[in-house]
Scaffold this active site. Structure first.
Site, PDB file in Angstrom:
ATOM      1  N   VAL A 180     -12.361 -54.516  82.626  1.00  5.97           N
ATOM      2  CA  VAL A 180     -13.502 -53.895  81.950  1.00  5.97           C
ATOM      3  C   VAL A 180     -14.786 -54.619  82.328  1.00  5.97           C
ATOM      4  O   VAL A 180     -14.921 -55.832  82.128  1.00  5.97           O
ATOM      5  CB  VAL A 180     -13.313 -53.905  80.426  1.00  5.97           C
ATOM      6  CG1 VAL A 180     -14.516 -53.254  79.738  1.00  5.97           C
ATOM      7  CG2 VAL A 180     -12.032 -53.177  80.030  1.00  5.97           C
ATOM      8  N   LYS A 181     -15.708 -53.866  82.887  1.00  9.99           N
ATOM      9  CA  LYS A 181     -16.975 -54.414  83.373  1.00  9.99           C
ATOM     10  C   LYS A 181     -18.008 -54.302  82.255  1.00  9.99           C
ATOM     11  O   LYS A 181     -18.324 -53.203  81.786  1.00  9.99           O
ATOM     12  CB  LYS A 181     -17.412 -53.610  84.597  1.00  9.99           C
ATOM     13  CG  LYS A 181     -18.371 -54.301  85.542  1.00  9.99           C
ATOM     14  CD  LYS A 181     -18.525 -53.414  86.774  1.00  9.99           C
ATOM     15  CE  LYS A 181     -19.463 -54.008  87.799  1.00  9.99           C
ATOM     16  NZ  LYS A 181     -19.641 -53.082  88.935  1.00  9.99           N
ATOM     17  N   VAL A 182     -18.535 -55.447  81.817  1.00 10.23           N
ATOM     18  CA  VAL A 182     -19.410 -55.517  80.637  1.00 10.23           C
ATOM     19  C   VAL A 182     -20.747 -56.146  81.026  1.00 10.23           C
ATOM     20  O   VAL A 182     -20.767 -57.159  81.732  1.00 10.23           O
ATOM     21  CB  VAL A 182     -18.742 -56.367  79.526  1.00 10.23           C
ATOM     22  CG1 VAL A 182     -19.614 -56.419  78.283  1.00 10.23           C
ATOM     23  CG2 VAL A 182     -17.359 -55.814  79.184  1.00 10.23           C
ATOM     24  N   ALA A 202     -13.970 -51.325  85.968  1.00  8.19           N
ATOM     25  CA  ALA A 202     -14.454 -50.065  85.399  1.00  8.19           C
ATOM     26  C   ALA A 202     -15.510 -50.394  84.345  1.00  8.19           C
ATOM     27  O   ALA A 202     -15.225 -51.109  83.386  1.00  8.19           O
ATOM     28  CB  ALA A 202     -13.302 -49.289  84.774  1.00  8.19           C
TER      29      ALA A 202
END
Length: 216
Positions: free
Chosen positions: A86-88, A60
């Site tokens: 968590v996509k950063v 996400a």
């Protein structure tokens, strides 16, 4: 190699899951928008729906680009479901955030990676996944698969545990090449996954078997 589907479409996710080969999902704001998902509550509910289908990691993506905002947004995303990663983005504050998330038990996927140097930084910060964008590199006139091989070689030499998640996959051939070069994960549209099923000799062989079966 794990198979992730790159989409926000629930029916496609379900189809890949029913095929029996799906390990996870990646999505992003653009893919969400294609499905008409807008607003924080709707996005949260959509992620929950995806996690209800898939028993694996679901990436996400944060929308923020400064450290404090990335952290706050990432914490909210991670709280949606234990499977959320968590996509950063690969930016300075993104690397700092990945380190913070790692230290605080939150899984991350470092996205928009286009060089081995960026992949090294992501691994040093503790990202669970690094996402080199193969198709976009090809579009720029270079060989995206060469980067997959380079990162794989470096990670093996240095003992990095970050998984290489080949992204921006455009074809079934990309999937095969990514597997050949050591990618741990391949994320792609359903069409590319189904493309692996196809071979003209399979069609010819099946037609002959069916024809011979009629003679029995």
């Amino acid at each position: 190699m794990k198979f992730f589907i790159d989409t926000g479409n629930l029916s496609q996710i379900q189809e890949a899951h029913d095929l029996g080969i799906l390990d996870g999902v990646t999505t992003n704001p653009s893919l969400m928008a294609k499905e008409g998902i807008k607003g924080e509550e709707a996005i949260t509910n959509h992620y929950k729906a995806i996690c209800d289908i898939v028993d694996g990691d679901v990436s996400a993506e944060v929308l923020s680009t400064d450290f404090n905002s990335i952290i706050e947004e990432g914490k909210k995303l991670a709280a949606i479901h234990p499977n959320i990663v968590v996509k950063v983005p690969m930016i300075k504050d993104g690397v700092k955030a990945i380190k913070w998330f790692t230290d605080n038990g939150i899984k991350t996927n470092c996205t928009l990676v286009f060089s081995a140097g960026q992949a090294i930084l992501a691994a040093k910060a503790g990202a669970k996944y690094v996402s080199p964008f193969v198709g976009r590199i090809d579009d720029s006139g270079w060989d995206g698969m060469e980067l997959i091989g380079q990162i794989s070689h470096i990670y093996q030499l240095q003992g990095f545990t970050t998984q290489i998640l080949a992204a921006s996959i455009r074809s079934a051939l990309h999937i095969v090449k990514a597997a050949e070069l050591g990618a741990n994960v391949c994320t792609c549209p359903l069409e590319s996954i189904l493309g692996l099923l196809k071979h003209p000799l399979t069609d010819i062989g099946l037609a002959k078997f069916l024809e011979d079966a009629k003679k029995l």
